[in-house]
Design a protein around this motif. Structure first.
Motif, PDB file in Angstrom:
ATOM      1  N   LYS A  74       0.825  -1.212   0.000  1.00 36.90           N
ATOM      2  CA  LYS A  74       0.000   0.000   0.000  1.00 36.90           C
ATOM      3  C   LYS A  74       0.856   1.258   0.000  1.00 36.90           C
ATOM      4  O   LYS A  74       0.612   2.194  -0.781  1.00 36.90           O
ATOM      5  N   GLY A  77       2.652   1.648  -3.287  1.00 37.19           N
ATOM      6  CA  GLY A  77       1.673   2.061  -4.286  1.00 37.19           C
ATOM      7  C   GLY A  77       1.308   3.525  -4.176  1.00 37.19           C
ATOM      8  O   GLY A  77       1.256   4.253  -5.177  1.00 37.19           O
ATOM      9  N   ARG A  83      -3.462   3.662  -7.844  1.00 38.34           N
ATOM     10  CA  ARG A  83      -4.791   3.635  -7.242  1.00 38.34           C
ATOM     11  C   ARG A  83      -4.940   2.336  -6.468  1.00 38.34           C
ATOM     12  O   ARG A  83      -4.939   1.248  -7.038  1.00 38.34           O
ATOM     13  N   THR A  84      -5.055   2.461  -5.158  1.00 45.52           N
ATOM     14  CA  THR A  84      -5.111   1.275  -4.316  1.00 45.52           C
ATOM     15  C   THR A  84      -6.528   0.719  -4.250  1.00 45.52           C
ATOM     16  O   THR A  84      -7.507   1.415  -4.541  1.00 45.52           O
ATOM     17  N   SER A  85      -6.610  -0.548  -3.878  1.00 43.54           N
ATOM     18  CA  SER A  85      -7.887  -1.244  -3.790  1.00 43.54           C
ATOM     19  C   SER A  85      -8.012  -1.867  -2.406  1.00 43.54           C
ATOM     20  O   SER A  85      -7.017  -2.097  -1.707  1.00 43.54           O
ATOM     21  N   HIS A  88      -5.993  -6.783  -1.729  1.00 44.54           N
ATOM     22  CA  HIS A  88      -4.535  -6.730  -1.796  1.00 44.54           C
ATOM     23  C   HIS A  88      -4.005  -7.155  -3.158  1.00 44.54           C
ATOM     24  O   HIS A  88      -3.106  -6.509  -3.721  1.00 44.54           O
ATOM     25  N   THR A  91      -4.315  -4.377  -5.792  1.00 40.68           N
ATOM     26  CA  THR A  91      -3.309  -3.325  -5.603  1.00 40.68           C
ATOM     27  C   THR A  91      -1.938  -3.804  -6.057  1.00 40.68           C
ATOM     28  O   THR A  91      -1.199  -3.071  -6.713  1.00 40.68           O
ATOM     29  N   ARG A  94      -1.751  -3.741  -9.870  1.00 41.29           N
ATOM     30  CA  ARG A  94      -1.626  -2.365 -10.371  1.00 41.29           C
ATOM     31  C   ARG A  94      -0.225  -1.823 -10.119  1.00 41.29           C
ATOM     32  O   ARG A  94       0.338  -1.111 -10.969  1.00 41.29           O
TER      33      ARG A  94
END
Length: 242
Positions: A74, A77, A83-85, A88, A91, A94
């Motif tokens: 996180k 990122g 853009r985090t989700s 897990h 993310t 991405r």
């Protein structure tokens, strides 16, 4: 007091070895171990200052015990504006795509790594090795106490990949006077040879221990001139009290 690190022999040797490994040889992993107060963090700070910021982005994490795998992904990122989700794996995917398109090399430096959760070590390895095209977009430097070496050896899948393994051992006794002169301008030559050796032995050659010890010796002996061995012994005996 001059707070810039004193370039003692082992400090310079290890810094150059890590720079060569990470910058010139493009190694994926490197290991730095050393006792408390020996100069690991100061070395990392100087190494970061010497790096070309157009080529390298350093992400430094301290206090390994608080760093979980999801938190690691996180924070990286967010630093790279991914853009985090809530998921897990999303993310992570991405982040990998962003790293593949990034012209910079990301240097992931994990300090106090002897306290890292095992899952975080696994996650760092996944970040460094998950690109199938063989391009290394993340390079991992693990720094910690000497027991980190033993902990990593228990993870053969990771240990065998760490071919750069450096240990910083601290000052040599012959460097102590220059070290004091560097940090205490005008006050560095207050001890005779016996006092210097006592200070060195009690500080175990560790800059982070010797500095407060010598500062305490100066504070406890305000008169001008040489400080005798008895005063050094008495001051350090009080300094060691719990």
């Amino acid at each position: 007091m001059n707070r810039s690190p004193f370039p003692f022999r082992d400090f310079v040797r290890v810094k150059q070895a890590l720079r060569t490994a990470l910058v010139d040889d493009d190694e994926t992993y490197a290991l730095l171990v050393g006792d408390t107060g020996i100069g690991k963090t100061a070395l990392l700070r100087e190494l970061r200052a010497e790096l070309d910021r157009a080529r390298f982005r350093v992400l430094y994490f301290a206090e390994g015990r608080r760093l979980g795998p999801a938190g690691l992904v996180k924070v990286i990122g967010e630093t790279l504006r991914v853009r985090t989700s809530m998921t897990h794996s999303v993310t992570f995917d991405r982040l990998q795509r962003t790293l593949a398109d990034d012209s910079q090399h990301v240097l992931l430096w994990l300090d106090e790594a002897h306290e890292l959760p095992e899952e975080t070590l696994v996650q760092a390895k996944a970040l460094a090795e998950s690109d199938l095209d063989g391009q290394r977009h993340i390079h991992v430097l693990l720094a910690g106490l000497p027991r980190l070496r033993v902990l990593l050896q228990a993870h053969a899948h990771l240990w065998r990949r760490i071919v750069v393994r450096q240990e910083i051992t601290g000052l040599g006794v012959d460097e102590l006077q220059d070290f004091l002169d560097h940090h205490f301008e005008g006050q560095g030559k207050r001890l005779d040879e016996a006092g210097l050796r006592t200070l060195f032995e009690r500080g175990r050659g560790a800059p982070g221990l010797i500095l407060p010890m010598y500062r305490t010796i100066l504070t406890s002996n305000t008169a001008k001139g040489r400080i005798d061995l008895r005063s050094v012994d008495e001051t350090l005996a009080r300094w060691d009290l719990p």
